[in-house]
Design a protein around this motif. Structure first.
Motif, PDB file in Angstrom:
ATOM      1  N   ALA A 160       0.929  -1.202  -0.079  1.00  0.00           N
ATOM      2  CA  ALA A 160      -0.112  -0.073  -0.024  1.00  0.00           C
ATOM      3  C   ALA A 160       0.904   1.214  -0.021  1.00  0.00           C
ATOM      4  CB  ALA A 160      -0.868  -0.047   0.888  1.00  0.00           C
ATOM      5  N   ARG A 195       0.865   4.037  -2.945  1.00  0.00           N
ATOM      6  CA  ARG A 195       0.808   5.414  -2.712  1.00  0.00           C
ATOM      7  C   ARG A 195       1.890   6.327  -3.143  1.00  0.00           C
ATOM      8  NH1 ARG A 195      -2.092   9.944  -2.164  1.00  0.00           N
ATOM      9  NH2 ARG A 195      -1.829  10.938  -0.316  1.00  0.00           N
ATOM     10  N   GLN A 250       1.885   6.313  -6.878  1.00  0.00           N
ATOM     11  CA  GLN A 250       0.376   7.466  -7.064  1.00  0.00           C
ATOM     12  C   GLN A 250       0.970   8.763  -7.011  1.00  0.00           C
ATOM     13  OE1 GLN A 250      -2.321   8.198  -4.337  1.00  0.00           O
ATOM     14  NE2 GLN A 250      -3.988   8.917  -5.470  1.00  0.00           N
ATOM     15  N   THR A 286      -2.462   4.967   5.048  1.00  0.00           N
ATOM     16  CA  THR A 286      -1.496   5.239   3.660  1.00  0.00           C
ATOM     17  C   THR A 286      -2.194   6.425   2.784  1.00  0.00           C
ATOM     18  OG1 THR A 286      -2.517   3.363   2.645  1.00  0.00           O
ATOM     19  CG2 THR A 286      -0.572   3.159   3.952  1.00  0.00           C
ATOM     20  N   LEU A 310      -3.947   5.705   0.385  1.00  0.00           N
ATOM     21  CA  LEU A 310      -4.260   5.071  -0.899  1.00  0.00           C
ATOM     22  C   LEU A 310      -5.504   4.901  -1.410  1.00  0.00           C
ATOM     23  CD1 LEU A 310      -2.506   3.510  -3.194  1.00  0.00           C
ATOM     24  CD2 LEU A 310      -3.051   1.583  -2.080  1.00  0.00           C
TER      25      LEU A 310
END
Ligand code: C2E
Ligand code: MG
Ligand code: MG
Ligand code: MG
Length: 285
Positions: A100, A104, A107, A140, A142
């Motif tokens: 995760a 993240r 991303q 996180t 996410l």
């Protein structure tokens, strides 16, 4: 207890050939400590390639253990052992957390790529598992659509009612679910239809022989049709050559994963791989 060196020349310890109970116990202790340390359990990421566009549609996170004495260990050498004890839960939670955070990071760096994590039976037997996953996403930061979870039919069949409740909770919260290793183990059409999943991954044992063993091509074709009829995206695992990739494309398979496209690799290597695919034409479509 060292087995033969692998292709990279690294000696690998193989507990499957180690019948010594004391060694197993010792290894379990090592694994428990490895989960607490932060450099021993690492994830490699293998791209899942969209067979139409040639672009990566996501990655699967695959765990590796860098044992301080025994060296690099593949999941098949410690996951089954962890699964036979309660240690699989902290290990899965640890893997979920690494995956995760990495997703993240990708991303935030402008590459929102979904990361798939393999679950175990014990996750599906825990009525609080879905809440645990949603907590992790919140911590996180996410987005839910960037985490995917892979389960096998045998995990569900261990206790179908409990497993279905967990899967529904994950699904209702927006998590994409995938049926891994499809075609192996006892498969139940009834349950497959009831599973709130979006993806079917055909096991590599069928895919790898589809171009030379007639029966396996039939099974792959049937699995693709079944998946599509259930409204699922179909992934083929273990593609090692262009001939197989072409055959799968011909059969309308959606996504492919295999050494032919890319091996599982550490996050930084994946970044370089991704940068390379961005400037090259799509993978032979
Ligand atoms: P899986 O989930 O079916 O993952 C695919 C496996 O196939 C991976 O092996 C991958 O490296 C391998 N593979 C991919 N492309 C090819 C190919 O073209 N040819 C061949 N021969 N193999 C290919 P890996 O990483 O050794 O993982 C093995 C299994 O261990 C996984 O099978 C999964 O069941 C389990 N596993 C891996 N990571 C985790 C984890 O974090 N948690 C749990 N519970 N299980 C994990
Ligand atoms: Mg998998
Ligand atoms: Mg699989
Ligand atoms: Mg598997």
């Amino acid at each position: 207890h060292l087995a033969a060196a692998d292709a990279t020349g690294v000696q690998q310890y193989d507990p499957a050939h180690d019948t010594n109970a004391a060694h197993r116990l010792e290894l379990l202790g090592d694994l428990r400590r490895a989960i607490g340390a932060d450099d021993q359990i690492i994830l490699h990421y293998q791209p899942k390639i969209d067979l139409v566009t040639g672009r990566p549609a996501g990655v699967e996170a695959l765990v590796r253990w860098n044992h301080p004495v025994k060296g690099r260990m593949a999941p098949d050498t410690f996951i089954p052992m962890a699964e036979s004890t309660s240690l699989i839960r902290p290990l899965t939670d640890h893997v979920l957390q690494i995956a995760a955070r990495q997703a993240r990071q990708w991303q935030q760096g402008g590459t929102p790529i979904p990361v798939a994590v393999n679950l175990s039976t014990r996750c599906l037997l825990d009525p609080h598992f879905a809440d645990h996953v949603f907590d992790l996403l919140q911590r996180t930061g996410l987005p839910v659509e960037l985490l995917e979870l892979e389960v096998t039919e045998s995990m569900v069949m261990a206790d179908p009612d409990r497993a279905l409740a967990v899967l529904r909770a994950l699904h209702d919260g927006g998590i994409r679910l995938s049926v891994d290793d499809f075609g192996t183990g006892h498969s139940s059409m009834t349950y497959l239809q009831r599973l709130p999943v979006q993806e079917l991954k055909i096991d590599r044992s069928f895919v790898q022989q589809m171009t030379d063993v007639d029966g396996d091509a039939v099974l792959v074709r049937t699995a693709i049709t079944l998946g599509h009829n259930l409204g699922l995206s179909v992934v083929a695992e273990g593609i090692e050559d262009e001939e197989t990739a072409a055959a799968l494309r011909e059969l309308g398979c959606d996504i492919a994963q295999g050494y032919h496209f890319a091996r599982p690799m550490p996050a930084d290597e994946f970044d370089r791989w991704l940068a390379g695919t961005a400037v090259q034409p799509p993978v032979r479509c």
